[in-house]
Scaffold this motif. Structure first.
Motif, PDB file in Angstrom:
ATOM      1  N   GLY A 283      -8.217  11.912   7.191  1.00 16.83           N
ATOM      2  CA  GLY A 283      -7.137  12.575   8.104  1.00 16.83           C
ATOM      3  C   GLY A 283      -5.730  12.145   8.004  1.00 16.83           C
ATOM      4  O   GLY A 283      -4.899  12.757   8.868  1.00 16.83           O
ATOM      5  N   SER A 284      -5.225  11.397   7.145  1.00 17.08           N
ATOM      6  CA  SER A 284      -4.019  11.058   6.717  1.00 17.08           C
ATOM      7  C   SER A 284      -4.120  10.526   5.466  1.00 17.08           C
ATOM      8  O   SER A 284      -4.879  10.096   4.870  1.00 17.08           O
ATOM      9  N   VAL A 285      -2.696  10.663   4.844  1.00 15.47           N
ATOM     10  CA  VAL A 285      -2.322  10.533   3.482  1.00 15.47           C
ATOM     11  C   VAL A 285      -2.366   8.807   3.390  1.00 15.47           C
ATOM     12  O   VAL A 285      -2.943   8.481   2.472  1.00 15.47           O
ATOM     13  N   ARG A 286      -1.910   8.331   4.290  1.00 12.72           N
ATOM     14  CA  ARG A 286      -1.947   6.891   4.101  1.00 12.72           C
ATOM     15  C   ARG A 286      -3.178   6.124   4.256  1.00 12.72           C
ATOM     16  O   ARG A 286      -3.535   5.300   3.493  1.00 12.72           O
ATOM     17  N   ALA A 287      -4.079   6.505   5.046  1.00 15.16           N
ATOM     18  CA  ALA A 287      -5.525   6.238   5.125  1.00 15.16           C
ATOM     19  C   ALA A 287      -6.318   6.609   3.633  1.00 15.16           C
ATOM     20  O   ALA A 287      -6.970   5.598   3.307  1.00 15.16           O
TER      21      ALA A 287
ATOM     22  N   VAL B  16      -4.420   3.354  -3.917  1.00 12.43           N
ATOM     23  CA  VAL B  16      -3.451   3.966  -4.880  1.00 12.43           C
ATOM     24  C   VAL B  16      -2.147   4.021  -3.814  1.00 12.43           C
ATOM     25  O   VAL B  16      -2.384   3.672  -2.576  1.00 12.43           O
ATOM     26  N   ASN B  17      -1.178   4.313  -4.346  1.00 13.25           N
ATOM     27  CA  ASN B  17       0.160   4.329  -3.235  1.00 13.25           C
ATOM     28  C   ASN B  17       0.196   5.931  -2.754  1.00 13.25           C
ATOM     29  O   ASN B  17      -0.449   6.815  -3.086  1.00 13.25           O
ATOM     30  N   HIS B  18       0.868   5.881  -1.757  1.00 12.50           N
ATOM     31  CA  HIS B  18       1.154   7.187  -0.817  1.00 12.50           C
ATOM     32  C   HIS B  18       1.502   8.540  -1.646  1.00 12.50           C
ATOM     33  O   HIS B  18       1.189   9.378  -1.615  1.00 12.50           O
TER      34      HIS B  18
END
Length: 297
Positions: free
Chosen positions: A17-21, A28-30
């Motif tokens: 549900g999120s790019v960060r998670a 990997v990085n955002h």
């Protein structure tokens, strides 16, 4: 042509549900996640996600792609597991998931002994209380406390271990203060979102209405040792700590049974078989400690 790696990133964002998670899950990085999603959208000619304050939500096109992506992931995992199961070498990666308390207070010496016996096996210990999907090869072996055997997924293979009991513990100094009349009611140390179990109230010491809350096992035990209050612990933790004692008037409480769990073809891999057989023998030795019978006040 669609790149399977792009699908993996799409699935991670859809599931989390999120790019960060998703980035944390994929390690990997955002920016890498954003780039992969943009690459997939360009190849498909459609927007997969709608960004909202609450997170990333699938568009209609994204919803249509999700079912096919899940099927691709399942097929990929099945292929990887089948190939992994044919591996009979005593070399390579072995991922084991278990709770932090089991890892820190009981089994780390056994992990060290196994690593010394098999130096070509690269061990990765996933110490967490969070669920791990063995079907998706997030781990090769799970060591879990299971209260009801019927709740075990039918697709998992299990080796049954000893029963695990817990008790209520208090710092010996705080217990002495209570016996001397210097403390009337004692706080309950609450871990995460747990409350006070009914069996924890059965002791001779009255429990204060004001609790002390912690969020992880290390802080939980540190607070107990400092004499902040009393709490429930597995017997293999509490009985082994010279600073702690069982609360008078309380008995043992069964938490469940330890199981060594593997999935399908994975259990046929030689390094998995070696590990589960080795650890099964070690757990049988720990049976009295796990049952709370190895120490007495």
């Amino acid at each position: 042509m669609i790149d399977w790696d792009d699908i993996r990133y799409f699935l991670a964002v859809a599931r989390e549900g999120s790019v960060r998670a998703a980035a944390e899950r994929l390690e990997v990085n955002h920016s890498t996640v954003l780039r992969r999603i943009a690459q997939l959208e360009e190849r498909l000619g459609a927007q997969m996600f709608e960004k909202r304050p609450s997170g990333y939500r699938l568009t209609n096109a994204g919803e249509e792609i999700l079912e096919f992506a899940e099927q691709m992931a399942a097929s990929s995992n099945q292929l990887a597991t089948r190939v992994f199961g044919r591996d009979q070498s005593v070399r390579g990666l072995l991922r084991v998931t278990l709770s932090p308390m089991l890892a820190t207070h009981l089994l780390m010496p056994d992990f060290a002994a196994f690593a010394a016996l098999h130096p070509d096996i690269e061990m990765e210990i996933l110490s967490s209380d969070e669920p791990v999907n063995l079907t998706n090869r997030e781990a090769d072996v799970a060591i879990r406390v299971v209260y009801d055997r019927s709740t075990l997924p039918p697709n998992l293979h299990g080796l049954k271990g000893p029963e695990l009991f817990g008790a209520v513990y208090i710092a010996r100094e705080l217990l002495a203060d209570w016996r001397a009349g210097m403390a009337e009611r004692i706080r309950w140390i609450v871990k995460k979102f747990d409350g006070i179990p009914d069996w924890g109230r059965e002791g001779d010491i009255p429990i204060s209405e004001i609790s002390f809350k912690t969020i992880d096992a290390g802080t939980h035990i540190a607070a107990l040792r400092q004499g902040i209050g009393m709490t429930a612990l597995p017997c293999f933790v509490g009985d082994a700590d010279p600073l702690l004692a069982k609360v008078p008037g309380t008995g043992l409480h069964m938490h469940g049974t330890l199981w060594l769990l593997t999935y399908g073809e994975t259990r046929k891999t030689k390094r998995v078989r070696l590990f589960t057989e080795f650890l099964s023998r070690r757990l049988s030795v720990y049976a009295p400690l796990l049952a709370g019978l190895a120490a007495s006040d």
